[in-house]
Structures are given as C-alpha cells and as structure tokens.
Design a protein around this motif. Sequence first.
Motif, PDB file in Angstrom:
ATOM      1  N   ASP A  95      23.867  11.953  33.999  1.00  0.00           N
ATOM      2  CA  ASP A  95      23.561  13.149  33.213  1.00  0.00           C
ATOM      3  C   ASP A  95      22.813  12.785  31.930  1.00  0.00           C
ATOM      4  N   SER A 125      24.104  17.456  36.476  1.00  0.00           N
ATOM      5  CA  SER A 125      24.395  17.257  37.901  1.00  0.00           C
ATOM      6  C   SER A 125      25.319  18.332  38.452  1.00  0.00           C
ATOM      7  N   ASP A 126      26.101  18.990  37.570  1.00  0.00           N
ATOM      8  CA  ASP A 126      26.966  20.097  38.000  1.00  0.00           C
ATOM      9  C   ASP A 126      26.293  21.451  37.792  1.00  0.00           C
ATOM     10  N   GLN A 127      24.980  21.425  37.485  1.00  0.00           N
ATOM     11  CA  GLN A 127      24.148  22.614  37.259  1.00  0.00           C
ATOM     12  C   GLN A 127      24.412  23.313  35.931  1.00  0.00           C
ATOM     13  N   LEU A 128      25.304  22.783  35.114  1.00  0.00           N
ATOM     14  CA  LEU A 128      25.499  23.327  33.775  1.00  0.00           C
ATOM     15  C   LEU A 128      24.253  23.042  32.938  1.00  0.00           C
ATOM     16  N   MET A 129      23.755  24.054  32.235  1.00  0.00           N
ATOM     17  CA  MET A 129      22.585  23.866  31.382  1.00  0.00           C
ATOM     18  C   MET A 129      23.030  23.333  30.026  1.00  0.00           C
ATOM     19  N   ASP A 149      16.421  22.898  27.321  1.00  0.00           N
ATOM     20  CA  ASP A 149      17.683  22.925  28.064  1.00  0.00           C
ATOM     21  C   ASP A 149      17.465  22.287  29.427  1.00  0.00           C
ATOM     22  N   ALA A 171      19.333  21.077  33.270  1.00  0.00           N
ATOM     23  CA  ALA A 171      20.436  21.238  34.213  1.00  0.00           C
ATOM     24  C   ALA A 171      21.096  19.889  34.467  1.00  0.00           C
TER      25      ALA A 171
END
Length: 314
Positions: A179, A156-160, A152, A154
């Motif tokens: 991304d 650029s928006d910190q979503l994994m 997994d 991260a």
Amino acid sequence: VPNATLNRSMATPTALTIGNFDGVHRGHAALVRTAREAVGDDGQVTVLTFDPHPISILRPDATPPRLSTFVQRAEYLRRLGADHIVKLVPTAEYLAQSPEEFITSIVDEHRPDVIVEGPDFHFGRKRAGNVDTLRELGRSLGYRTIIIDPIDVAMSDQLMVRAASSIIRWLLLHGRVHDACLLLGRPYELVTTVEAGERRGRELGVPTANLAESPCLMPADGIYAGRAELPDGTIHPAAISVGTKPTYGRHPRLCEAHIIGYDGEVDQYGWTIRLMFDHWLRDQIPFSSSDALRQQINRDISRTRTAVPAAASA
C-alpha cells in the motif's frame, strides 16, 4: 517589482514548488508534473526542499522518521522531470521569517513565473502563511499561483487514501509496504551499505546481505518479498527479513536480505545496496530449531520468486 517582472519575462520561464517532499510520493509527483505543464518543455522546474524536516528544529522530540535522504529525494524528483533541486536548510532564524519575508527572499533568488502548491501549503513563522497569502503575494511580486487538488489513491482494500508522507510512514510501520508503494508510485527503498553479520544465514545455507543502519524508516518487523539493486546495476529478487532474529535470543533490530540468483560474495563488505520492499509475507517469529527456520526460509524464498518474478525485476 516591474523591473523584476520584465527581467523574468526575458528569461527561461521558471516554475517553483516548495515543501518537504519526503519520500516523493504521488502528490509530490503531481506538483512537479503541473509545474512542468505550466512552463513547457523549454522552461525549468525548480524544487525547493527542506532538509532536515523543519520540525527537527521547532520540536525535535516530534521529528518524523525519514522516508528518504536528500540524495534519494533529488534522484526521485529528477526522474519526475524537475531540473533543479535546492536544499533549504532550516534554522531557527530562517523559520522565524514572516510569510512575506520567506516568499520575497525566494522570489528574489529564483525569479519564478509560477509557484505550484497543494491546498495545505503553509509557510513562514508559525506556519502563518497559506495559499491565500501565496496568491496575494504573487500579485505584488509578479508570479502566478497554481493550487492543485490533493491526490487520492485506492489501496489494496479499495479504500481511498490521500497521498501524504505521514500516511506512508504509518503504512510502513504496520508492514503494509504494498500500500505504501501505491502511494509512492514505486516501492519503498532503503539505500545503505552491506556490513558484517553473524553469518547465521550462511550456516543455514541461505547467505544474507546485512544492511548497515539507514537514516530512513525501517518497515515493521516481518518477512518481505522485494528486490535488491547491486552496485553493477543488476536487480535481483530478494527475501528480506526485518527484526531481531527471535529464534536466536535477543538481538538488535536489523534488516538483512537473501539475494535470489546472486552468486557473488555477500561477505565482502562496504558495498552499496538498494533494497526495495514489494510485498509483506509474514510475521517474524521464533522457531523451535534451526532446521524449522531453514524450512520456513526456503518457503519464504519460494514465495518471493512467485511474488517478484526475475523477469519483471531485470
């Protein structure tokens, strides 16, 4: 089987991993890294990769666009530490093998001590084999099975997000090349040749290299900051345009790049270029005049110089 195990133990230890490996992302890198750890520096790591994708045989209308050619894939895998890359060419007969037949034929040919896969690995007719099947066959065929966890990453928006070729395709189709880079572990690349264009860029004072059609997925229409590797190995920042040149009416979809700091002749055609997509800059939109387009292109070039410094790309 005992004789095969004895012969294997006397040879160089071999770790094997099997899959599509399209794009060779960070999940694939983890497979190669684990395979290397399993056999050590003196062992050998062999990657078996399907080309083309098996879906192209089973369901041609659902074939996903390529993220890499076989040549690119082999290059990426060798960079990661693989010793041997073997192309598996899918045919209807080959894909009709039972899971047992598929793995047995591979073990007979490659004599692996270890097979390394992810938890979603499926194989054989109708993808009936899974990691439990792989382990069970290993006990009778004499190899060890290692199943690694998914990777997994991260965004650029910190979503994994899980590293997967399907996710990377989605990101590219939405222009999210940065991304995609995070999941790949390197920029997405198109490798193709330069062909003749309409010379619009030269008329605007910003000559471009026009790319021949690539067998790989072209990112969404838009303007990107990236880099271009030339045949001599030099790498330059590049302002990249993907789309249909809407300012000048209807055109086929294409990709072209203004190579910053390159004073060579882009009108010489047939040479190979490696184009790397680093950042999305803006949508491709029509402009009211060539002068307005020229001003915007100059802004795009300036932003590319900032986003992809020459020193970092040399």
